[in-house]
Motif scaffolding. Structure first.
Motif, mmCIF file in Angstrom:
data_model
loop_
_atom_site.group_PDB
_atom_site.id
_atom_site.type_symbol
_atom_site.label_atom_id
_atom_site.label_comp_id
_atom_site.label_asym_id
_atom_site.label_seq_id
_atom_site.Cartn_x
_atom_site.Cartn_y
_atom_site.Cartn_z
ATOM 1 N N ILE A 509 0.962 -1.405 0.134
ATOM 2 C CA ILE A 509 0.017 -0.146 0.063
ATOM 3 C C ILE A 509 0.870 1.205 -0.117
ATOM 4 N N ALA A 510 1.854 1.132 0.755
ATOM 5 C CA ALA A 510 2.756 2.457 1.072
ATOM 6 C C ALA A 510 3.543 2.536 -0.504
ATOM 7 N N ALA A 511 3.783 1.552 -1.124
ATOM 8 C CA ALA A 511 4.446 1.611 -2.779
ATOM 9 C C ALA A 511 3.527 2.196 -3.420
ATOM 10 N N TYR A 512 2.057 1.935 -3.413
ATOM 11 C CA TYR A 512 1.157 2.347 -4.362
ATOM 12 C C TYR A 512 0.679 3.845 -3.956
ATOM 13 N N LEU A 513 1.040 4.508 -2.762
ATOM 14 C CA LEU A 513 0.902 5.688 -2.355
ATOM 15 C C LEU A 513 1.883 6.707 -2.937
ATOM 16 N N TYR A 514 2.913 6.281 -2.855
ATOM 17 C CA TYR A 514 4.109 6.791 -3.367
ATOM 18 C C TYR A 514 4.001 7.229 -4.636
ATOM 19 N N ALA A 515 3.641 6.189 -5.335
ATOM 20 C CA ALA A 515 3.418 6.112 -7.020
ATOM 21 C C ALA A 515 2.103 7.072 -7.227
ATOM 22 N N TYR A 516 1.115 6.945 -6.442
ATOM 23 C CA TYR A 516 0.027 7.888 -6.616
ATOM 24 C C TYR A 516 0.419 9.231 -6.374
ATOM 25 N N TYR A 517 1.008 9.553 -5.539
ATOM 26 C CA TYR A 517 1.229 11.064 -5.317
ATOM 27 C C TYR A 517 2.368 11.649 -6.270
ATOM 28 N N ALA A 518 3.152 10.564 -7.059
ATOM 29 C CA ALA A 518 4.291 11.013 -7.815
ATOM 30 C C ALA A 518 3.675 11.616 -9.092
ATOM 31 N N GLN A 519 2.355 11.101 -9.117
ATOM 32 C CA GLN A 519 1.873 11.591 -10.375
ATOM 33 C C GLN A 519 0.899 12.543 -10.204
ATOM 34 N N GLY A 520 0.918 13.401 -9.220
ATOM 35 C CA GLY A 520 0.617 14.520 -8.757
ATOM 36 C C GLY A 520 -0.883 14.591 -8.443
ATOM 37 N N LYS A 521 -1.368 13.479 -8.049
ATOM 38 C CA LYS A 521 -2.707 13.455 -7.629
ATOM 39 C C LYS A 521 -3.100 13.524 -6.367
ATOM 40 N N PRO A 522 -4.226 14.264 -6.336
ATOM 41 C CA PRO A 522 -4.726 14.875 -4.731
ATOM 42 C C PRO A 522 -5.062 13.620 -3.765
ATOM 43 N N PRO A 523 -4.888 13.788 -2.475
ATOM 44 C CA PRO A 523 -5.168 12.895 -1.371
ATOM 45 C C PRO A 523 -6.798 12.579 -1.442
ATOM 46 N N GLY A 524 -7.111 11.224 -1.033
ATOM 47 C CA GLY A 524 -8.501 10.856 -1.008
ATOM 48 C C GLY A 524 -8.455 9.386 -1.070
ATOM 49 N N ILE A 525 -8.992 8.616 -0.060
ATOM 50 C CA ILE A 525 -9.033 7.061 -0.346
ATOM 51 C C ILE A 525 -9.895 6.714 -1.264
ATOM 52 N N SER A 526 -11.030 7.319 -1.657
ATOM 53 C CA SER A 526 -11.830 6.672 -2.781
ATOM 54 C C SER A 526 -11.198 6.623 -4.010
ATOM 55 N N ARG A 527 -10.511 7.956 -4.439
ATOM 56 C CA ARG A 527 -9.715 7.699 -5.673
ATOM 57 C C ARG A 527 -8.636 6.891 -5.751
ATOM 58 N N PHE A 528 -7.826 6.943 -4.463
ATOM 59 C CA PHE A 528 -6.586 6.030 -4.401
ATOM 60 C C PHE A 528 -7.073 4.689 -4.582
ATOM 61 N N LEU A 529 -8.159 3.928 -4.108
ATOM 62 C CA LEU A 529 -8.514 2.632 -4.065
ATOM 63 C C LEU A 529 -8.659 2.204 -5.572
ATOM 64 N N SER A 530 -8.965 3.216 -6.558
ATOM 65 C CA SER A 530 -9.278 2.850 -8.014
ATOM 66 C C SER A 530 -7.968 2.577 -8.529
ATOM 67 N N SER A 531 -6.674 3.216 -7.855
ATOM 68 C CA SER A 531 -5.317 2.640 -8.517
ATOM 69 C C SER A 531 -4.867 1.375 -7.870
ATOM 70 N N LEU A 532 -5.716 0.857 -7.217
ATOM 71 C CA LEU A 532 -5.109 -0.635 -6.589
ATOM 72 C C LEU A 532 -5.639 -1.644 -7.293
ATOM 73 N N GLN A 533 -5.008 -2.906 -7.533
ATOM 74 C CA GLN A 533 -5.303 -3.923 -8.215
ATOM 75 C C GLN A 533 -5.376 -5.133 -7.852
ATOM 76 N N ASP A 534 -5.768 -5.037 -6.531
ATOM 77 C CA ASP A 534 -5.698 -6.198 -5.563
ATOM 78 C C ASP A 534 -6.856 -6.222 -4.465
ATOM 79 N N ASP A 535 -7.776 -7.276 -4.563
ATOM 80 C CA ASP A 535 -8.910 -7.131 -3.592
ATOM 81 C C ASP A 535 -8.376 -6.886 -2.147
ATOM 82 N N ARG A 536 -7.371 -7.830 -1.772
ATOM 83 C CA ARG A 536 -7.157 -7.683 -0.317
ATOM 84 C C ARG A 536 -6.391 -6.352 0.044
ATOM 85 N N LEU A 537 -5.444 -5.920 -0.784
ATOM 86 C CA LEU A 537 -4.978 -4.327 -0.372
ATOM 87 C C LEU A 537 -6.046 -3.300 -0.372
#
Length: 606
Positions: A509-537
């Motif tokens: 999750i930390a790795a995905y967060l670093y990549a998410y913010y590196a793309q200039g995206k704003p904080p927000g759990i709902s949007r961040f969840l759409s960047s994940l590719q794993d049900d468990r995560l």
């Protein structure tokens, strides 16, 4: 820029999440009650009597403390309707008139080879069974049966009806020749295992096959009706990653265009009813495939229509099922009508016996309100020529009428009963008003009294006992919670800890967060969840986002958490050393024990 879920444009996902409020999306399936900043209800993903399912409007997520399921509005539609991520996005975009680009840059599924193989196997198997029905001697008896039920060749083709021969390995051979793995096909419900290590056999044998499609038209299961005598009369595919019968409606893929125009759904009990009614002119008909109506079905219908017409069988079982279904539908805000069929006839039988025109005029066009149907249903249980029967019927009828909010509606039904039974309208009205007053007084305490899930167990102030996590685990969750809320916190943790979390899911999750913010995206759990590719995560990230972590933070708070995270592997190493020292002492190797003690002291200083 594409998201982590295939090649889906970011702007489409953002627009879908912006237009589909999490409370509205979940509320179509789950009855919700507000408590503090959360909305609570019974989880649709597992059986429970006390609500542990929550929705957090300001964060745009749902989470169940019971089974751990969680995510945003897209994830909820995926799980309740059995859709892939791209399918859910496309459907939600269509519902909100959001343009979806086709082709390059359009909605492409993330790789899921097993799911793709299973869908392909079902599609090919459906065509194979259809071919066997229409073009081989195997299907002769089945064609005679279908024609005896007045199924035209056009309907047989349109609904892709097929036949599974009464042999053990017809489909086994068909699939093996096309290099499908029998173990995968058994897991997906197409084949059955003979026993451990004994191979596989066809699941469907000697049955007329009705393919079941999801709402995008992909075949995901079969229903097989036995020819002649035998049990079970109908056999469905087992539940699989493609098929959940409590969330799938038969024929929705073909009827949704008509449903969208009319905002009305005709709900049947069986496949044959849907097919016969379609040929008669009912193009907004679906069926629940022999299972009881569920909240999943109701939520799905609520997302498409405003009115449901129940066209259940005319026998006692069908009428009892209608009585049970009415409150479920009305509690979700749907208007309900009931099509009345003569006793002993189902819609398919009625059309075969009396024809399509009479079915449309006498049954569909004459559907009655849910209250009218309840009164008719109650009347059948009493002999009205006897005083006791008349009094008992009036008592039960008043209990139904008294629940109506509209005084005009109450008057209409009370006058009908007064005229029919030659009773005083004023007396009936007085009894009805007394009953209404009594009902108001008897409303029990609780958090959501007008909702059927409130069972008296879930009182205000009732709080689940929190699970005490190890210090390092709690520290990792707190770090991630702050990182989800604030990119600067994520940058600070990245510089000092990176992905050195002790729990693998937290590191991911930390790795995905670093990549998410590196793309200039704003904080927000709902949007961040759409960047994940794993049900468990997704479940873990949603659970972390539900923590009551104040968004304000200091470097001291982060440093304390980071120190705790780093301390854990050192602590584990010391524990292992202590165990080694004890074993050395037990074996008499005191020199080795002394060396290990020195190593432990060094680790403690670190």
């Amino acid at each position: 820029m594409a998201s982590g879920q295939g090649n889906i444009p970011e702007e489409v996902i953002e627009s879908v999440l912006a237009r589909h409020d999490i409370v509205d999306t979940v509320g179509k399936v789950v009855q919700l009650s507000k408590q503090g900043k959360y909305l609570w209800g019974l989880c649709p993903f597992h059986s429970e009597k006390t609500p542990s399912f929550t929705v957090t409007p300001d964060r745009g997520v749902f989470h169940c403390f019971g089974c751990g399921m969680g995510g945003n509005a897209i994830k909820f539609r995926m799980e309740t309707e059995g859709l892939s991520f791209p399918e859910a996005v496309r459907i939600m975009a269509e519902e909100s008139d959001i343009p979806v680009p086709e082709g390059k840059g359009g909605l492409m599924s993330p790789p899921d080879p097993e799911r793709d193989r299973l869908i392909q196997a079902y599609e090919w198997s459906a065509k194979f069974y259809h071919y066997l029905l229409k073009n081989t001697e195997h299907g002769t008896a089945a064609m005679e049966y279908l024609r005896a039920r007045n199924f035209s060749d056009k309907m047989i083709d349109q609904f892709q009806i097929g036949y599974a021969p009464d042999r053990w390995d017809t489909l086994v051979q068909f699939l093996e020749k096309r290099n499908f793995d029998p173990a995968e096909m058994e897991k997906g419900g197409l084949l059955s295992a003979r026993g451990e290590g004994k191979g596989y056999v066809d699941r469907f044998r000697g049955r007329v096959i009705f393919p079941i499609a999801n709402r995008t038209g992909k075949v995901i299961a079969f229903a097989g009706r036995i020819l002649g005598e035998g049990q079970p009369k109908y056999l469905n595919s087992p539940e699989s990653r493609l098929f959940n019968k409590s969330r799938i409606l038969y024929n929705l893929h073909q009827s949704k265009a008509s449903i969208r125009k009319t905002r009305q759904i005709v709900l049947f009990e069986g496949y044959g009813d849907v097919i016969s009614a379609w040929e008669a002119g009912v193009h907004n008909g679906v069926a629940t495939m022999g299972t009881s109506l569920t909240d999943g079905h109701v939520g799905l219908m609520k997302s498409l229509a405003d009115e449901i017409v129940l066209a259940y069988d005319g026998d006692k079982a069908g009428q009892a099922a209608a009585v049970k279904a009415i409150p479920m539908l009305e509690e979700h805000g749907l208007k309900v009508k009931v099509a009345l069929l003569p006793s002993g006839l189902d819609p398919d039988d009625f059309i075969s016996k009396h024809g399509a025109d009479r079915f449309m005029e006498q049954v569909m066009s004459s559907a009655v309100s849910s209250i009218k149907f309840k009164l008719i249903y109650l009347k059948k249980n009493h002999i009205l020529l006897e005083e006791d029967g008349k009094i008992a019927y009036v008592k039960e009828a008043l209990e139904v009428i008294a629940t109506l909010h509209s005084s005009t509606e109450r008057e209409v039904y009370l006058r009908e009963i007064a005229t029919e039974l030659e009773l005083s309208y004023d007396s009936l009205k007085q009894d009805c008003n007394l009953l209404r007053a009594s009902l108001q007084k008897n409303i029990p305490e609780g958090d959501n009294n007008d909702k059927r899930w409130n069972n008296g167990r879930h009182k205000k102030g009732q709080v689940q006992t929190p699970v005490l996590l190890p210090a390092y685990h709690a520290a990792e969750r707190r770090l991630l919670s702050l990182m989800i809320q604030d990119p600067e916190a994520a940058t600070y943790v990245n510089d000092r800890l990176g992905e050195e979390f002790n729990i693998d899911d937290h590191a991911a999750i930390a790795a995905y967060l670093y990549a998410y913010y590196a793309q200039g995206k704003p904080p927000g759990i709902s949007r961040f969840l759409s960047s994940l590719q794993d049900d468990r995560l997704e479940k873990t990230a949603t659970s972390i986002s539900m923590m009551d972590t104040p968004p304000d933070w200091s470097t001291q708070v982060l440093d304390d958490c980071i120190r705790e995270v780093r301390r854990y592997p050192m602590q584990r190493k010391m524990d292992q050393k202590r165990e080694e020292m004890i074993q050395a002492e037990k074996s008499g190797d005191f020199l080795r024990a002394a060396q290990i003690a020195s190593e432990i002291i060094t680790l403690e200083r670190q």
